[in-house]
Design a protein around this motif. Structure first.
Motif, PDB file in Angstrom:
ATOM      1  N   VAL A  79       0.822  -1.222   0.000  1.00 28.20           N
ATOM      2  CA  VAL A  79       0.000   0.000   0.000  1.00 28.20           C
ATOM      3  C   VAL A  79       0.855   1.272   0.000  1.00 28.20           C
ATOM      4  N   SER A  80       2.130   1.157   0.342  1.00 27.11           N
ATOM      5  CA  SER A  80       2.996   2.345   0.370  1.00 27.11           C
ATOM      6  C   SER A  80       3.617   2.621  -1.001  1.00 27.11           C
ATOM      7  N   GLY A 104       1.934   5.301  -3.141  1.00 23.73           N
ATOM      8  CA  GLY A 104       0.518   4.936  -3.068  1.00 23.73           C
ATOM      9  C   GLY A 104       0.326   3.458  -3.332  1.00 23.73           C
ATOM     10  N   LYS A 105      -0.877   2.980  -3.098  1.00 25.66           N
ATOM     11  CA  LYS A 105      -1.173   1.552  -3.193  1.00 25.66           C
ATOM     12  C   LYS A 105      -0.919   0.977  -4.583  1.00 25.66           C
ATOM     13  N   ILE A 106      -0.190  -0.132  -4.637  1.00 23.85           N
ATOM     14  CA  ILE A 106       0.003  -0.856  -5.890  1.00 23.85           C
ATOM     15  C   ILE A 106      -1.123  -1.873  -6.031  1.00 23.85           C
ATOM     16  N   LYS A 107      -1.802  -1.864  -7.181  1.00 23.38           N
ATOM     17  CA  LYS A 107      -2.975  -2.721  -7.365  1.00 23.38           C
ATOM     18  C   LYS A 107      -2.739  -3.895  -8.304  1.00 23.38           C
ATOM     19  N   ASP A 108      -1.761  -3.788  -9.189  1.00 22.91           N
ATOM     20  CA  ASP A 108      -1.481  -4.905 -10.103  1.00 22.91           C
ATOM     21  C   ASP A 108      -0.048  -4.804 -10.606  1.00 22.91           C
ATOM     22  N   ILE A 109       0.494  -5.960 -10.978  1.00 24.93           N
ATOM     23  CA  ILE A 109       1.876  -6.067 -11.457  1.00 24.93           C
ATOM     24  C   ILE A 109       1.883  -6.981 -12.678  1.00 24.93           C
ATOM     25  N   ALA A 110       2.730  -6.681 -13.656  1.00 20.75           N
ATOM     26  CA  ALA A 110       2.904  -7.570 -14.818  1.00 20.75           C
ATOM     27  C   ALA A 110       4.381  -7.593 -15.209  1.00 20.75           C
ATOM     28  N   CYS A 120       3.814  -1.779 -13.080  1.00 19.46           N
ATOM     29  CA  CYS A 120       2.952  -1.771 -11.895  1.00 19.46           C
ATOM     30  C   CYS A 120       2.037  -0.552 -11.968  1.00 19.46           C
ATOM     31  N   VAL A 121       0.832  -0.725 -11.448  1.00 22.72           N
ATOM     32  CA  VAL A 121      -0.161   0.350 -11.485  1.00 22.72           C
ATOM     33  C   VAL A 121      -0.880   0.429 -10.144  1.00 22.72           C
ATOM     34  N   GLY A 122      -1.557   1.547  -9.902  1.00 23.44           N
ATOM     35  CA  GLY A 122      -2.304   1.679  -8.660  1.00 23.44           C
ATOM     36  C   GLY A 122      -2.751   3.083  -8.365  1.00 23.44           C
ATOM     37  N   GLU A 123      -2.668   3.444  -7.061  1.00 20.55           N
ATOM     38  CA  GLU A 123      -3.202   4.714  -6.581  1.00 20.55           C
ATOM     39  C   GLU A 123      -2.077   5.704  -6.285  1.00 20.55           C
ATOM     40  N   GLY A 124      -1.263   6.004  -7.280  1.00 22.21           N
ATOM     41  CA  GLY A 124      -0.166   6.955  -7.072  1.00 22.21           C
ATOM     42  C   GLY A 124      -0.676   8.375  -6.878  1.00 22.21           C
ATOM     43  N   ARG A 125       0.186   9.214  -6.346  1.00 21.61           N
ATOM     44  CA  ARG A 125      -0.203  10.617  -6.139  1.00 21.61           C
ATOM     45  C   ARG A 125       0.070  11.447  -7.395  1.00 21.61           C
TER      46      ARG A 125
END
Length: 589
Positions: A79-80, A104-110, A120-125
């Motif tokens: 989440v960090s 921010g939270k990482i939601k998926d990795i490929a 990697c993707v997610g909830e970055g600022r």
């Protein structure tokens, strides 16, 4: 010196959240699958899920983990915004690299198929995604084109490489590379895009959304091919999709409590797996691994789907997904059973011995609705459980069905003996723990004032005869030895005190070793040893007659203190913790 071996880890289930997709990772060899719970990554054998391994090196809650196509490394994100890349071949899971692609939270990795690049993707600022080289962290492109959180990412496993992403802005995005550059947006969905996945052969990819739609596209150009199932693939939002190894079919998991098996060529559903009618039967994740089709329910249960019988899974992996708070062990029909109760009121039955070692089960019917604080099995083979929902339940361990409920305020001290429930109210002290002598004549109650008061049992009442003994500090737990010779008391001052019952509760020994508050204890069946667990994450096994002779199990559960202890026999100890896992230890003296 005695020593210990942890010879079995009974792993937790995935940690689930309503309306949030759960990403399952698959080992490229097809042997294992993995998921996350709290700060742990759990790796399980797909043929025998009782075989499990837990990675516990993340300092924050882990959200996703994926195998590298080589199979030698796993990348996990928290989440960090940290990504840890660690070894799968060694038991220690040594860290290879650690990166912070965004905050921010990482939601998926490929990974790319050569195991050299990671997206990697997610909830970055500042940004919602990144693509970088696995060994240097250097950027190999930019994930742009989205205005909100990115939920899902995947990379084509054949050259030329392509990358796709799906976001809360209702769009997908198509990238060419490397270095990866935004090519165009995909705007077919009317709600959040929850999952995007390329077929293994790279010829197609699909996007799945909260609008119940699944769309197919050409893997190389991104051109739309069709929508699966026509107007709608599912009645509810689609949270996950997973392709068959031969790229001809895929499965989809939905909030409508079904999983569907699709034929890609005809874009029709071949099978609909109905997973139940309860809200906890919503399907939030899926994985196609060799011949195994897995899905994950909101309850955390992992279902092995059966194509020939879609209404009944081949097997369902049960267990805990929330922190375990209480524990007891019971022998029945020559087999040992571990009963554990968790923060959400769930009670799990774990069987040991025979061909069913490590098999989890639960009770049918409506159970507790809040934290299960204590449990024990009585003489009538009933599991007696006390919960913060203000109820005590008496449940037959043979019928495995919740039955008799007695309502009591658990603000009272409550302890059960031979189907009697004793309550003490209007007390001038704060009770913290209770125990009844195996002979049934005395009830001991430990208080926050450090005193242990001894009540005599008279019929259905407890009589205060003014007898008490002193612990070293506020009492946290207590238990009589199986033969009733001793009473052990743990306290907040890091001490365990053992009293000799026959000698008018004189102090037999004080046991020092814990560095923080001692919270739980359990007596061995041999009455010569007992185990204690503290907030220091230590478990000690003590010898009653020699306070210096002790066995130390450091970091029994790595991330959390031990919340429950129980003995299967004099050489086998079971521990539970807030990591929602159960561990079995073989002790050699």
């Amino acid at each position: 010196m005695p020593y210990e071996i942890c010879n079995h880890v009974f792993a937790s289930l995935p940690q689930m959240e309503r309306g949030v997709a759960k990403v399952l990772g698959g080992d490229p060899k097809g042997n294992n699958f993995l998921y996350t719970n709290g700060k742990s990554v759990i790796i399980r054998n797909i043929n025998n899920p009782a075989i499990a391994d837990i990675y516990t090196e993340h300092p924050h809650q882990v959200t996703v983990a994926k195998y590298a196509p080589s199979g030698f490394y796993i990348a996990s994100g928290d989440v960090s915004g940290k990504i840890r890349i660690w070894d799968t071949t060694q038991k220690e899971h040594l860290l290879k690299y650690e990166y912070q692609p965004f905050g921010g939270k990482i939601k998926d990795i490929a990974w790319t198929e050569d195991s050299k690049r990671i997206a990697c993707v997610g909830e970055g600022r500042e940004k919602f995604g990144a693509v970088f080289l696995w060994d240097t962290g250097s950027s190999v492109g930019e994930i742009s084109g989205h205005s909100k959180v990115i939920n899902s990412v995947d990379i084509k496993q054949t050259r030329p490489y392509r990358l796709i992403s799906g976001s809360d802005d209702n769009c997908g995005a198509f990238f060419e590379g490397p270095p990866f550059k935004f090519k165009f947006s995909i705007t077919d969905h009317s709600r959040f895009v929850n999952c995007v996945r390329f077929s293994p052969d790279g010829n197609r990819f699909c996007t799945a959304g909260a609008d119940g739609q699944i769309f197919l596209y050409d893997g190389k150009t991104g051109e739309k091919i069709c929508a699966l199932g026509g107007a709608k693939a599912h009645e509810g939002g689609v949270y996950a999709v997973s392709w068959s190894p031969d790229s001809s079919q895929l499965i989809s998991a939905s909030g409508d409590k079904t999983v569907k098996l699709w034929d890609v060529g005809t874009s029709t559903a071949l099978t609909t797996f109905n997973m139940g009618a309860d809200v906890m039967d919503q399907q939030l994740g899926c994985l196609w691994q060799k011949d195994h089709l897995l899905s994950v329910s909101l309850s955390g249960y992992i279902n092995y789907l059966d194509k020939s019988n879609p209404d009944r899974p081949l097997r369902t992996i049960k267990g805990h997904s929330k922190s375990i708070q209480s524990l007891t062990v019971h022998k029945n029909g020559g087999r040992s059973y571990i009963y554990s109760g968790s923060h959400d009121g769930h009670i799990n039955i774990l069987s040991l011995g025979g061909g069913h070692t490590g098999e989890n089960n639960d009770f049918s019917g409506k159970g507790h609705s809040n934290l299960v604080t204590k449990m024990a099995v009585d003489d009538a083979d009933q599991l007696v459980t006390c919960s913060m929902d203000d109820t005590v339940r008496f449940t037959s361990v043979t019928k495995k069905e919740y039955r008799w409920v007695q309502t009591r305020s658990i603000m009272l001290i409550l302890t059960v003996y031979k189907k009697k429930v004793f309550t003490l109210d209007s007390l001038d002290y704060e009770p913290e723990a209770g125990a009844i002598h195996p002979g049934g004549s005395t009830a001991a109650v430990g208080g926050a004032d450090g005193k242990v008061r001894l009540y005599s049992v008279q019929g259905n009442t407890l009589k205060d005869e003014g007898k008490s003994v002193e612990a070293k500090g506020p009492v946290t737990d207590m238990a009589y030895s199986k033969d009733g010779a001793y009473l052990a008391v743990t306290d907040e001052k890091k001490v365990v005190t053992v009293f000799t019952v026959a000698d008018n509760y004189s102090v037999k020994n004080d046991f020092y070793g814990h560095h923080a508050k001692v919270v739980t204890l359990a007596w061995s069946p041999d009455n010569e040893h007992f185990a204690s667990g503290g907030m220091d994450m230590m478990v000690y096994v003590w010898t009653v007659n020699d306070a210096d002779k002790r066995l130390k199990i450091p970091d029994a559960h790595r991330l959390h203190h031990v919340s429950g202890l129980a003995w299967i026999d004099e050489h086998t100890l079971v521990t539970t913790s807030h990591d929602a896992s159960v561990k079995q230890w073989t002790l050699k003296f």
